[in-house]
Design a protein around this motif. Structure first.
Motif, PDB file in Angstrom:
ATOM      1  N   LEU A   1       0.820  -1.206   0.000  1.00 17.96           N
ATOM      2  CA  LEU A   1       0.000   0.000   0.000  1.00 17.96           C
ATOM      3  C   LEU A   1       0.856   1.258   0.000  1.00 17.96           C
ATOM      4  O   LEU A   1       1.896   1.323   0.655  1.00 17.96           O
ATOM      5  CB  LEU A   1      -0.899  -0.012   1.243  1.00 17.96           C
ATOM      6  N   GLY A   2       0.397   2.277  -0.716  1.00 17.06           N
ATOM      7  CA  GLY A   2       1.096   3.557  -0.739  1.00 17.06           C
ATOM      8  C   GLY A   2       1.035   4.262   0.607  1.00 17.06           C
ATOM      9  O   GLY A   2       0.235   3.912   1.484  1.00 17.06           O
ATOM     10  N   PRO A   3       1.844   5.311   0.797  1.00 12.45           N
ATOM     11  CA  PRO A   3       1.954   5.991   2.094  1.00 12.45           C
ATOM     12  C   PRO A   3       0.872   7.040   2.299  1.00 12.45           C
ATOM     13  O   PRO A   3       0.195   7.460   1.354  1.00 12.45           O
ATOM     14  CB  PRO A   3       3.324   6.654   2.000  1.00 12.45           C
ATOM     15  N   THR A   4       0.717   7.479   3.530  1.00  8.63           N
ATOM     16  CA  THR A   4      -0.141   8.619   3.828  1.00  8.63           C
ATOM     17  C   THR A   4       0.652   9.909   3.635  1.00  8.63           C
ATOM     18  O   THR A   4       1.873   9.897   3.494  1.00  8.63           O
ATOM     19  CB  THR A   4      -0.664   8.550   5.270  1.00  8.63           C
ATOM     20  N   GLY A   5      -0.041  11.040   3.660  1.00 12.11           N
ATOM     21  CA  GLY A   5       0.569  12.323   3.339  1.00 12.11           C
ATOM     22  C   GLY A   5       1.204  13.028   4.529  1.00 12.11           C
ATOM     23  O   GLY A   5       1.215  12.516   5.653  1.00 12.11           O
ATOM     24  N   PRO A   6       1.709  14.243   4.300  1.00 17.01           N
ATOM     25  CA  PRO A   6       2.479  14.968   5.310  1.00 17.01           C
ATOM     26  C   PRO A   6       1.785  15.196   6.640  1.00 17.01           C
ATOM     27  O   PRO A   6       2.426  15.116   7.692  1.00 17.01           O
ATOM     28  CB  PRO A   6       2.780  16.308   4.617  1.00 17.01           C
ATOM     29  N   LEU A   7       0.490  15.506   6.649  1.00 21.47           N
ATOM     30  CA  LEU A   7      -0.179  15.790   7.920  1.00 21.47           C
ATOM     31  C   LEU A   7      -0.329  14.562   8.803  1.00 21.47           C
ATOM     32  O   LEU A   7      -0.724  14.686   9.970  1.00 21.47           O
ATOM     33  CB  LEU A   7      -1.562  16.413   7.678  1.00 21.47           C
ATOM     34  N   HIS A   8       0.009  13.402   8.264  1.00 21.83           N
ATOM     35  CA  HIS A   8      -0.086  12.157   9.042  1.00 21.83           C
ATOM     36  C   HIS A   8       1.290  11.690   9.509  1.00 21.83           C
ATOM     37  O   HIS A   8       1.471  10.526   9.862  1.00 21.83           O
ATOM     38  CB  HIS A   8      -0.760  11.082   8.205  1.00 21.83           C
TER      39      HIS A   8
END
Length: 440
Positions: free
Chosen positions: A359-366
């Motif tokens: 699975l791809g990653p979550t974004g900066p706020l996470h």
């Protein structure tokens, strides 16, 4: 206290643990706790000039803050890290705005989110965050990413040889006020694809579409104190003054992006991680030098709301671009495809390396931006929850290494011949590995 004394202290602590192993589990646990407490207090305490500074605050009040919403201090730009990409990197930085046009968005059950089937754009990410606040959404490729199209490789996005700018791939800067004069600047680096490492000649494993890496520079009253850099869900922290600096402007620390994985390190060479005996390694070298300050999206974050940059330290070449991108940072979900099913011919599995595509990653706020410790999170083996800020550079190993495995721990040993002997004896051995865990 000298580096040699530090080393002896660590050895005595480890010896007490070893003596407790044959007796009983309770004795071993007690000895381990005592050793860790002793080492933590003696070796991981900050330098004398930092011990009396006020605390970092996760959610400071207005009176405790030193910067205004949307205000990016000049020192954040002046001391930003510069990044050496790997010389033969196949997957280069990419513009998030252009990236999302090559995907649609799905729910976890695989059905497409209405309105994202076509004409997907960066502003829709903010709308999705508002429309589906409790859903974990997944960006999914419209075409076969495994064929390495241009939007995956970013083949044209090489840093300029003149000033290090990547014209079509802005970095993302998020500044967070931590109160009492402390300010964290997070530099996020986006790549369209993460090529995982090879394990015992097989692989790669752990590939994923979308890749967010970042570095953190922690300032106290405008002075850089700590630089932390991400790597494989963990990372490493270093006191700013010990890192390599850019020759033409020595304010900028230098970090190195690993081949394929884009994990960040403070030195050149081979970097073992997660598995013993160098089974799993990253590789860094002095490839093209990327200067993210030449092209960035700038924001501040107060723990709840993101504020686009305003004023003179917004990116002068792209004034107002943050407003055009909208509220994309609020997107809650994965920035790349779901882990491919076993039935997909592109998917493979190895008992040591795991799955080829995940699975791809979550974004900066996470990425735990309100953290008090510089480390984003601790690895599973870090059962004491330590966040060791190193006073020594952790050198890579192998033929490309430019230092030794014990870093600069022995630099103050005199006479010089004794330092050379100790460096030689500890080269590549378990001695340095054990010392590094506790001392750094």
């Amino acid at each position: 206290m000298t580096g040699t004394t530090h080393v002896l202290t660590v050895l005595f602590a480890l010896a007490s643990v070893a003596e407790a192993i044959p007796s009983s589990p309770l004795a071993f646990e007690h000895a381990m706790k005592e050793a860790l407490a002793h080492v933590d207090g003696l070796l991981k305490s900050p330098p004398n000039n930092l011990r009396n500074l006020p605390p970092v605050i996760a959610n400071p009040t207005t009176n405790q803050r030193t910067i205004k919403d949307g205000e990016i201090p000049r020192y954040v730009i002046d001391y930003a890290p510069l990044v050496h990409l790997y010389s033969e990197e196949r997957y280069l930085p990419y513009d998030v705005k252009e990236y999302v046009t090559n995907l649609h968005v799905e729910f976890e059950n695989g059905t497409t989110v209405p309105g994202t089937e076509k004409n997907m754009n960066i502003r829709k990410l903010g709308d999705l965050a508002k429309d589906y606040p409790n859903e974990f959404l997944i960006m999914t490729s419209n075409s076969n990413f495994d064929a390495d199209p241009e939007w995956i490789t970013g083949v044209k996005n090489k840093p300029s040889l003149i000033d290090g700018e990547i014209e079509n791939a802005p970095a993302t800067l998020i500044v967070v006020d931590k109160g009492n004069g402390w300010v964290d600047s997070y530099w996020f680096y986006f790549y369209s694809f993460n090529l995982g490492p090879f394990v015992m000649g097989a692989g790669p494993y752990g590939n994923h579409v979308g890749d967010w890496e970042h570095s953190l520079v922690r300032f106290y009253k405008g002075t850089p104190v700590i630089v932390w850099m991400s790597a494989h869900g963990g990372g490493g922290g270093f006191y700013y003054k010990h890192l390599e600096k850019y020759d033409l402007d020595p304010k900028h620390p230098i970090i190195f992006s690993a081949r394929g994985t884009h994990a960040n390190y403070p030195s050149v060479g081979q970097h073992p991680h997660d598995l013993p005996y160098e089974i799993l390694c990253d590789f860094t070298d002095r490839g093209p030098l990327w200067n993210p300050t030449r092209n960035y999206l700038g924001y501040t974050y107060d723990g709840v709301k993101v504020h686009p940059s305003i004023g003179r330290n917004a990116n002068p070449k792209h004034t107002g671009r943050e407003w055009l991108y909208g509220d994309w940072l609020y997107f809650r979900g994965a920035w790349g495809d779901q882990k491919l099913p076993s039935s997909d011919p592109r998917q493979k599995y190895n008992i040591i390396g795991g799955y080829k595509y995940i699975l791809g990653p979550t974004g900066p706020l996470h990425k735990n931006l309100d953290r008090i410790k510089p480390c984003e999170r601790t690895k599973w083996w870090n059962f004491w929850g330590g966040c060791n800020i190193r006073t020594n550079i952790k050198w890579g190993v192998g033929v490309e290494s430019e230092g030794n495995n014990c870093g600069n721990m022995f630099n103050h040993i005199r006479p010089l011949w004794l330092r050379k002997v100790i460096n030689t004896v500890t080269w590549g051995g378990g001695f340095c590995f054990l010392v590094d865990i506790f001392y750094g």
